[in-house]
Design a protein around this motif. Structure first.
Motif, mmCIF file in Angstrom:
data_model
loop_
_atom_site.group_PDB
_atom_site.id
_atom_site.type_symbol
_atom_site.label_atom_id
_atom_site.label_comp_id
_atom_site.label_asym_id
_atom_site.label_seq_id
_atom_site.Cartn_x
_atom_site.Cartn_y
_atom_site.Cartn_z
ATOM 1 N N ALA A 1 0.935 -1.711 -0.047
ATOM 2 C CA ALA A 1 -0.330 -0.029 -0.111
ATOM 3 C C ALA A 1 0.410 1.722 0.345
ATOM 4 N N GLU A 2 0.478 1.808 -1.028
ATOM 5 C CA GLU A 2 1.020 3.280 -1.010
ATOM 6 C C GLU A 2 0.233 4.307 -0.197
ATOM 7 N N THR A 3 0.638 5.671 0.502
ATOM 8 C CA THR A 3 0.041 6.391 1.328
ATOM 9 C C THR A 3 -1.598 6.373 1.623
ATOM 10 N N LEU A 4 -1.717 6.592 0.730
ATOM 11 C CA LEU A 4 -3.179 6.815 -0.111
ATOM 12 C C LEU A 4 -3.825 5.739 0.251
ATOM 13 N N ASP A 5 -3.628 4.791 -0.205
ATOM 14 C CA ASP A 5 -4.506 3.015 0.045
ATOM 15 C C ASP A 5 -4.418 2.704 1.321
ATOM 16 N N LEU A 6 -2.628 3.502 1.299
ATOM 17 C CA LEU A 6 -3.448 2.635 3.437
ATOM 18 C C LEU A 6 -3.959 3.563 4.089
ATOM 19 N N THR A 7 -4.272 5.272 3.861
ATOM 20 C CA THR A 7 -4.823 5.774 4.639
ATOM 21 C C THR A 7 -6.543 5.226 4.698
ATOM 22 N N ASN A 8 -6.948 4.725 2.806
ATOM 23 C CA ASN A 8 -8.289 4.175 2.980
ATOM 24 C C ASN A 8 -8.542 2.283 3.954
ATOM 25 N N MET A 9 -7.655 2.563 3.722
ATOM 26 C CA MET A 9 -7.529 0.157 3.700
ATOM 27 C C MET A 9 -8.140 0.865 5.802
ATOM 28 N N MET A 10 -7.394 2.127 6.177
ATOM 29 C CA MET A 10 -7.419 2.153 7.622
ATOM 30 C C MET A 10 -8.699 2.764 8.150
ATOM 31 N N VAL A 11 -9.324 3.841 7.584
ATOM 32 C CA VAL A 11 -10.513 4.113 7.391
ATOM 33 C C VAL A 11 -11.158 3.218 7.404
ATOM 34 N N SER A 12 -11.208 2.213 6.327
ATOM 35 C CA SER A 12 -12.234 1.810 5.749
ATOM 36 C C SER A 12 -12.013 -0.309 6.932
ATOM 37 N N PHE A 13 -11.243 -0.580 7.139
ATOM 38 C CA PHE A 13 -11.090 -1.426 8.754
ATOM 39 C C PHE A 13 -11.536 -1.035 10.047
ATOM 40 N N TYR A 14 -11.034 0.679 10.279
ATOM 41 C CA TYR A 14 -11.099 1.181 11.637
ATOM 42 C C TYR A 14 -12.271 1.860 12.021
ATOM 43 N N THR A 15 -12.427 3.205 11.140
ATOM 44 C CA THR A 15 -13.139 4.283 11.165
ATOM 45 C C THR A 15 -12.575 5.192 11.217
ATOM 46 N N GLU A 16 -12.664 6.605 11.343
ATOM 47 C CA GLU A 16 -11.983 7.557 10.828
ATOM 48 C C GLU A 16 -11.329 7.422 12.200
ATOM 49 N N LYS A 17 -11.733 7.328 12.969
ATOM 50 C CA LYS A 17 -12.018 8.269 14.501
ATOM 51 C C LYS A 17 -10.785 7.508 15.124
ATOM 52 N N TYR A 18 -10.850 6.080 15.742
ATOM 53 C CA TYR A 18 -10.174 4.918 15.250
ATOM 54 C C TYR A 18 -8.860 5.145 14.720
ATOM 55 N N ALA A 19 -8.486 5.522 13.127
ATOM 56 C CA ALA A 19 -8.081 4.793 12.864
ATOM 57 C C ALA A 19 -6.600 5.799 13.506
#
Length: 185
Positions: A48-66
């Motif tokens: 994952a590049e940073t954009l993909d990593l950000t999107n993965m984290m938000v989809s796996f954990y929600t924005e707040k928890y990410a």
């Protein structure tokens, strides 16, 4: 316009060096996540590049928890300043900024100039990371504590958030009663 937590997270990850990003991905897969969440698979993380990593984290954990998890991982890989910047940018460290987004050291300028004594221990904590040798010498050459603080404050407009936070931390470490008094207002 206010930035979303996702935007702040992306900016934070984009500002990591390649080595820091590699360590971040490795540690992210190792840290325990909150109940009900799973770790992002290692294979997906590594590619994952940073954009993909950000999107993965938000989809796996929600924005707040990410954001919380990112700060936790950044601290674990010794990127504490980046973690603090992320928490402040997303509104998770309100003691440094008020509702109008004015930093503590800017909000309490006058009181800090008049009431910070002694100034040298604060300057010592800033030396090297925020203040150059020339700046340090120029400030310490002033005769009174208020004059030293005024000279220090001449530098503040050119500082980024990291530098302002370092001054706040130095003041809190060396003059905790003053900081606590001002925070209580």
């Amino acid at each position: 316009m206010a930035r979303s937590a996702r935007d702040c997270l992306l900016t934070c990850l984009e500002n990591l060096s390649e080595g820091e990003l590699r360590r971040f991905k490795a540690k992210l897969n190792e840290v325990p996540v909150r109940r009900g969440n799973a770790n992002i698979p290692r294979g997906k993380l590594q590619k994952a590049e940073t954009l993909d990593l950000t999107n993965m984290m938000v989809s796996f954990y929600t924005e707040k928890y990410a954001v919380q998890l990112t700060a936790k991982v950044l601290k674990a890989i010794n990127c504490k300043d980046r973690a603090e910047e992320l928490l402040i940018a997303t509104g998770n460290r309100p003691q440094l900024r008020n509702s109008s987004n004015v930093h503590f050291i800017e909000r309490h300028r006058e009181a800090l100039i008049q009431r910070t004594t002694p100034v040298e221990p604060v300057l010592d904590k800033l030396f090297g990371s925020v203040l150059s040798d020339e700046q340090y010498q120029k400030i310490t050459a002033k005769e009174t504590n208020p004059d030293k603080m005024r000279e220090l404050y001449r530098l503040v407009p050119s500082w980024d958030l990291r530098c302002k936070n370092k001054l706040y931390e130095a003041l809190k470490a060396k003059n905790p009663h003053l900081v606590n008094d001002l925070e209580g207002r």
